[in-house]
Design a protein around this motif. Structure first.
Motif, PDB file in Angstrom:
ATOM      1  N   MET A   1      11.227 -13.789  -7.660  1.00  0.00           N
ATOM      2  CA  MET A   1      10.426 -13.139  -6.647  1.00  0.00           C
ATOM      3  C   MET A   1       9.785 -11.878  -7.229  1.00  0.00           C
ATOM      4  O   MET A   1      10.427 -11.099  -7.902  1.00  0.00           O
ATOM      5  N   SER A   2       8.529 -11.647  -6.939  1.00  0.00           N
ATOM      6  CA  SER A   2       7.784 -10.522  -7.475  1.00  0.00           C
ATOM      7  C   SER A   2       7.920  -9.290  -6.579  1.00  0.00           C
ATOM      8  O   SER A   2       7.978  -9.391  -5.361  1.00  0.00           O
ATOM      9  N   ASP A   3       7.948  -8.102  -7.193  1.00  0.00           N
ATOM     10  CA  ASP A   3       8.000  -6.842  -6.458  1.00  0.00           C
ATOM     11  C   ASP A   3       6.609  -6.238  -6.288  1.00  0.00           C
ATOM     12  O   ASP A   3       6.477  -5.046  -6.041  1.00  0.00           O
ATOM     13  N   THR A   4       5.576  -7.041  -6.416  1.00  0.00           N
ATOM     14  CA  THR A   4       4.211  -6.564  -6.298  1.00  0.00           C
ATOM     15  C   THR A   4       3.910  -6.181  -4.855  1.00  0.00           C
ATOM     16  O   THR A   4       4.176  -6.941  -3.935  1.00  0.00           O
ATOM     17  N   VAL A   5       3.356  -4.994  -4.678  1.00  0.00           N
ATOM     18  CA  VAL A   5       2.979  -4.517  -3.353  1.00  0.00           C
ATOM     19  C   VAL A   5       1.520  -4.881  -3.114  1.00  0.00           C
ATOM     20  O   VAL A   5       0.661  -4.613  -3.953  1.00  0.00           O
ATOM     21  N   THR A   6       1.257  -5.504  -1.990  1.00  0.00           N
ATOM     22  CA  THR A   6      -0.109  -5.874  -1.646  1.00  0.00           C
ATOM     23  C   THR A   6      -0.848  -4.647  -1.129  1.00  0.00           C
ATOM     24  O   THR A   6      -0.367  -3.993  -0.197  1.00  0.00           O
TER      25      THR A   6
END
Length: 72
Positions: A1-6
């Protein structure tokens, strides 16, 4: 799972009352105040776009409580 913030869209507002004889003088005075006071003294108001009731004040990049009734 990615921790990228949209990224999302934010409304950032700065307003202040300025007395002047005409609009161009008011605009010039506004920018003079901005340069003189800068981010350490001027509050900006930030809310998610479309949710202005969630507005929060920030000064110098930190959340600031500007409610005069909360002061002791």
């Amino acid at each position: 799972m990615s921790d990228t913030v949209t990224p999302r869209q934010w409304m950032v507002t700065l307003s202040m009352p300025i007395e002047a004889a005409e609009q161009t003088a008011a605009a010039a005075d506004f920018w003079e105040y901005i340069r003189a006071l800068g981010p350490d003294e001027l509050p900006v108001f930030i809310s998610p776009s479309g949710d202005e009731l969630s507005m929060q004040a920030y000064v110098a990049g930190e959340v600031t409580d500007l409610d005069p009734e909360e002061e002791d």
